[in-house]
Enzyme design. Structure first.
Site, PDB file in Angstrom:
ATOM      1  N   HIS A 166      -1.477   1.648  -4.172  1.00 43.69           N
ATOM      2  CA  HIS A 166      -1.854   3.051  -3.962  1.00 43.69           C
ATOM      3  C   HIS A 166      -0.964   4.024  -4.740  1.00 43.69           C
ATOM      4  CE1 HIS A 166      -4.007   1.903   0.076  1.00 43.69           C
ATOM      5  NE2 HIS A 166      -4.695   1.566  -0.998  1.00 43.69           N
ATOM      6  N   GLN A 214       0.848  -1.194   0.000  1.00 44.93           N
ATOM      7  CA  GLN A 214       0.000   0.000   0.000  1.00 44.93           C
ATOM      8  C   GLN A 214       0.883   1.244   0.000  1.00 44.93           C
ATOM      9  OE1 GLN A 214      -3.360  -0.493   3.129  1.00 44.93           O
ATOM     10  NE2 GLN A 214      -1.840  -2.018   3.658  1.00 44.93           N
ATOM     11  N   ASN A 215       2.185   1.036   0.171  1.00 43.58           N
ATOM     12  CA  ASN A 215       3.082   2.184   0.331  1.00 43.58           C
ATOM     13  C   ASN A 215       3.405   2.823  -1.017  1.00 43.58           C
ATOM     14  OD1 ASN A 215       3.024   1.459   2.954  1.00 43.58           O
ATOM     15  ND2 ASN A 215       5.047   0.508   2.993  1.00 43.58           N
ATOM     16  N   GLU A 262       1.357  -3.743  17.256  1.00 44.81           N
ATOM     17  CA  GLU A 262       0.187  -3.943  18.117  1.00 44.81           C
ATOM     18  C   GLU A 262      -0.855  -4.764  17.378  1.00 44.81           C
ATOM     19  OE1 GLU A 262      -0.585   0.248  18.649  1.00 44.81           O
ATOM     20  OE2 GLU A 262      -2.008   0.251  16.976  1.00 44.81           O
ATOM     21  N   CYS A 311      -5.592  16.364 -18.415  1.00 46.17           N
ATOM     22  CA  CYS A 311      -5.358  15.541 -19.623  1.00 46.17           C
ATOM     23  C   CYS A 311      -4.735  14.201 -19.283  1.00 46.17           C
ATOM     24  CB  CYS A 311      -4.489  16.292 -20.625  1.00 46.17           C
ATOM     25  SG  CYS A 311      -2.761  16.402 -20.121  1.00 46.17           S
TER      26      CYS A 311
END
Ligand code: BJW
Ligand code: ZN
Length: 246
Positions: free
Chosen positions: A122, A104-105, A218, A133
């Protein structure tokens, strides 16, 4: 010597070269290189939520602010390098006969580390495109000035990344869905797993029968549905997994 992580026997067995492996990465894998994450205590964008800057509407409303935000981040990225977690994933690619890396980086650090065929869901912060354009700008020529810079057609130039409410690159997304639903072992590394459709990939893998492991500082949104959570820094944990390769 740093303490070894505790890894299940099931995972150790799966670290053999015949296993089909998919890895999804998020901002947390680049945190130890010095790239701020989006959310949480250390999230750089405390002043703004990602939803307030990473949208087309935000760019239209305040193009200078959004452009400057990306310029600031580009400067950070220019000065940093891949960390042991990125480098471990190059060893993953060399070890497993079937291996896919989906990120996703937008920082390009996997490529910089030497990973091949990285699926960038992404986009990439180093590329730009015209909102009018669609012209692509790999690097902005010195003649193109302005904040944000203007295309030859007069349109504003924006970073070639995927903002909220925008479609992900169709081929990359289709490929990510395909390999996630057809792997034996799936790793979700350094992502809060809240942004869709990327966040659905570990769930698709799990539903399709893969063993799903997350590596994070976490527990996350998906911890309760997956098989194993390895809690700690990706830069410590990923290189340790390499030691279990069979
Ligand atoms: C460490 C660590 C260390 C720290 N070691 N770990 C289904 C349900 C609900 C909503 C939606 C849905 N489908 C679509 C949506 C809407 C929306 C969405 O998901 N919203 C949710 C937030 C609710 N999605 C979209 O809009 C997407 N488009 C789309 O779906 O199109 C179809 C469509 C179009 C129109 C209408 C409807 C549908 C597009 C999403 C684009 C996301 N873009 C961004 C910005 C990219 C450009 C840029 O970089 O500026 O992508 S937002 C931002 O979040 C960025 C990231 O890639 C993404 C994910 O963040 P990530 O990587 O997980 O980072 P963090 O910070 O959240 O987490 C870091 C983690 O690392 C933490 O857990 C830490 O603990 C951990 N960590 N240090 C290991 N050392
Ligand atoms: Zn243009």
């Amino acid at each position: 010597m740093s303490q070894m992580i505790s890894v299940s026997e099931a995972l150790k067995t799966l670290l053999s070269k015949e296993t089909k492996v998919v890895v999804l990465t998020g901002a947390g894998i680049s945190a130890e290189s010095g790239v701020p994450t989006f959310r949480g205590e250390d999230g750089l964008w405390k002043k703004f939520r990602p939803e307030e800057l990473a949208t087309f509407d935000a760019f239209m409303a305040n193009p200078e602010l959004v452009w400057e935000w990306y310029e600031y981040r580009r400067k950070i990225i220019e000065e940093i390098k891949p960390n042991p977690a990125h480098l471990a994933l190059v060893e993953f690619q060399n070890h497993f006969e079937e291996f896919d890396l989906i990120t996703q980086n937008v920082d390009g650090l996997h490529n910089q580390a030497g990973s091949k065929n990285v699926v960038e869901l992404h986009g990439n912060i180093k590329r730009n495109k015209c909102i009018r354009c669609g012209a692509q700008y790999e690097t902005l020529e010195k003649t193109i000035k302005g904040i944000p810079p203007k295309c030859h057609c007069g349109g504003n130039i924006r970073p070639d990344v995927v903002w909220f409410g925008e479609m992900l690159p169709q081929d990359a997304l289709n490929y990510a869905f395909k390999v996630s639903s057809d792997c034996d072992l799936f790793f979700s590394v350094g992502t809060s797993a809240v942004v869709h459709p990327a966040a659905s990939l570990p769930l698709i893998a799990k539903r399709s029968g893969a063993y799903v492991v997350e590596v994070n500082m976490e527990r996350t949104e998906i911890s309760h549905v997956i098989d194993e959570s390895l809690i700690g820094k990706a830069g410590k944990i990923m290189p340790q997994l390499v030691k279990f390769f069979m």
